[in-house]
Design a protein around this motif. Structure first.
Motif, PDB file in Angstrom:
ATOM      1  N   ASP A  67       0.803  -1.215   0.000  1.00  0.00           N
ATOM      2  CA  ASP A  67       0.000   0.000   0.000  1.00  0.00           C
ATOM      3  C   ASP A  67       0.838   1.268   0.000  1.00  0.00           C
ATOM      4  O   ASP A  67       0.387   2.305  -0.485  1.00  0.00           O
ATOM      5  CB  ASP A  67      -0.953   0.009   1.197  1.00  0.00           C
ATOM      6  N   ILE A  68       2.031   1.198   0.559  1.00  0.00           N
ATOM      7  CA  ILE A  68       2.967   2.329   0.506  1.00  0.00           C
ATOM      8  C   ILE A  68       4.357   1.779   0.244  1.00  0.00           C
ATOM      9  O   ILE A  68       4.622   0.587   0.439  1.00  0.00           O
ATOM     10  CB  ILE A  68       2.954   3.182   1.796  1.00  0.00           C
ATOM     11  N   VAL A  69       5.235   2.649  -0.195  1.00  0.00           N
ATOM     12  CA  VAL A  69       6.629   2.288  -0.445  1.00  0.00           C
ATOM     13  C   VAL A  69       7.430   2.653   0.796  1.00  0.00           C
ATOM     14  O   VAL A  69       7.254   3.742   1.354  1.00  0.00           O
ATOM     15  CB  VAL A  69       7.170   3.033  -1.686  1.00  0.00           C
ATOM     16  N   ARG A 144      -8.479  -1.536  -6.190  1.00  0.00           N
ATOM     17  CA  ARG A 144      -8.691  -1.636  -7.638  1.00  0.00           C
ATOM     18  C   ARG A 144      -9.654  -0.581  -8.148  1.00  0.00           C
ATOM     19  O   ARG A 144      -9.571  -0.144  -9.293  1.00  0.00           O
ATOM     20  CB  ARG A 144      -9.244  -3.015  -7.998  1.00  0.00           C
ATOM     21  N   TYR A 145     -10.615  -0.191  -7.314  1.00  0.00           N
ATOM     22  CA  TYR A 145     -11.633   0.764  -7.737  1.00  0.00           C
ATOM     23  C   TYR A 145     -11.694   1.932  -6.758  1.00  0.00           C
ATOM     24  O   TYR A 145     -12.546   1.976  -5.882  1.00  0.00           O
ATOM     25  CB  TYR A 145     -13.001   0.074  -7.812  1.00  0.00           C
ATOM     26  N   ALA A 169      -8.215   8.707   5.355  1.00  0.00           N
ATOM     27  CA  ALA A 169      -7.273   7.585   5.308  1.00  0.00           C
ATOM     28  C   ALA A 169      -7.562   6.773   4.057  1.00  0.00           C
ATOM     29  O   ALA A 169      -8.710   6.560   3.682  1.00  0.00           O
ATOM     30  CB  ALA A 169      -7.433   6.707   6.544  1.00  0.00           C
ATOM     31  N   SER A 170      -6.495   6.325   3.407  1.00  0.00           N
ATOM     32  CA  SER A 170      -6.629   5.524   2.193  1.00  0.00           C
ATOM     33  C   SER A 170      -5.478   4.534   2.126  1.00  0.00           C
ATOM     34  O   SER A 170      -4.372   4.838   2.552  1.00  0.00           O
ATOM     35  CB  SER A 170      -6.595   6.436   0.962  1.00  0.00           C
ATOM     36  N   PRO A 171      -5.743   3.354   1.566  1.00  0.00           N
ATOM     37  CA  PRO A 171      -4.649   2.408   1.437  1.00  0.00           C
ATOM     38  C   PRO A 171      -3.663   2.780   0.335  1.00  0.00           C
ATOM     39  O   PRO A 171      -2.618   2.163   0.220  1.00  0.00           O
ATOM     40  CB  PRO A 171      -5.355   1.077   1.111  1.00  0.00           C
ATOM     41  N   ARG A 172      -3.957   3.769  -0.441  1.00  0.00           N
ATOM     42  CA  ARG A 172      -3.036   4.175  -1.505  1.00  0.00           C
ATOM     43  C   ARG A 172      -2.916   5.685  -1.527  1.00  0.00           C
ATOM     44  O   ARG A 172      -3.770   6.403  -1.264  1.00  0.00           O
ATOM     45  CB  ARG A 172      -3.522   3.718  -2.877  1.00  0.00           C
TER      46      ARG A 172
END
Length: 172
Positions: A67-69, A144-145, A169-172
């Motif tokens: 989800d993050i680098v 994905r969406y 908050a967001s996973p991406r």
């Protein structure tokens, strides 16, 4: 009790009943356990890790899940969010702006429809107070969406209600 409707193409021409009674104990669950046990165990392990180790565990799990680098900032500033919005094509900005305006209009109508009230009752007073919470947390699906509408429906509503802080908050 559960009643099902049976669509019979000749129902109008027959004396057959189109409804039948089915007792609840005659129904089988479509999915006896809606959560996959492996998924539940994986989620529990993440929650336990975060409870025990806090933000470092949260970040480690986010990196592990892609989800993050590792090393990248995981909190975006207001300026970074504005830059991302400004980088969108004008038509996409327009859609977001119009959608936000519609949501804001409805949220304002909702807010106007409820008021604080207090009345005398035997033995005292009763009532309720309408007041915003200090902070609101909003989730922005980013898999994905991605759904910017989720951000708009929660964040715009929170701001309209008078929340002082709104976090997304967001996973991406």
């Amino acid at each position: 009790l559960f009643v099902t409707l049976h669509c019979h193409p000749m129902a109008a021409l027959t004396t057959e009943p189109t409804l039948r009674r089915v007792e609840s104990d005659a129904l089988q669950a479509a999915c006896p356990d809606p959560v996959n046990p492996a998924a539940r165990d994986a989620a529990k392990a993440i929650l336990d890790d975060v409870k025990a180790n806090g933000e470092p565990a949260l970040l480690a799990n986010a990196v592990r899940l892609g989800d993050i680098v590792a090393g990248d900032a995981h909190i975006k500033t207001k300026e970074e969010c504005e830059a991302a919005y400004n980088a969108l094509p004008a038509d996409q900005q327009g859609v977001l702006d119009r959608t936000a305006a519609r949501i804001r209009t409805f949220a304002e109508a909702q807010l106007a429809s409820v008021t604080s009230t207090e009345i005398d009752i035997p033995g005292g007073r009763a009532g309720h107070t309408i007041a915003p919470v200090n902070a609101a947390g909003c989730y922005a699906p980013g898999g994905r969406y991605p759904l910017p509408s989720s951000v708009l429906m929660t964040a715009v509503t929170a701001v309209t209600a008078g929340c002082k802080e709104v976090w997304v908050a967001s996973p991406r």
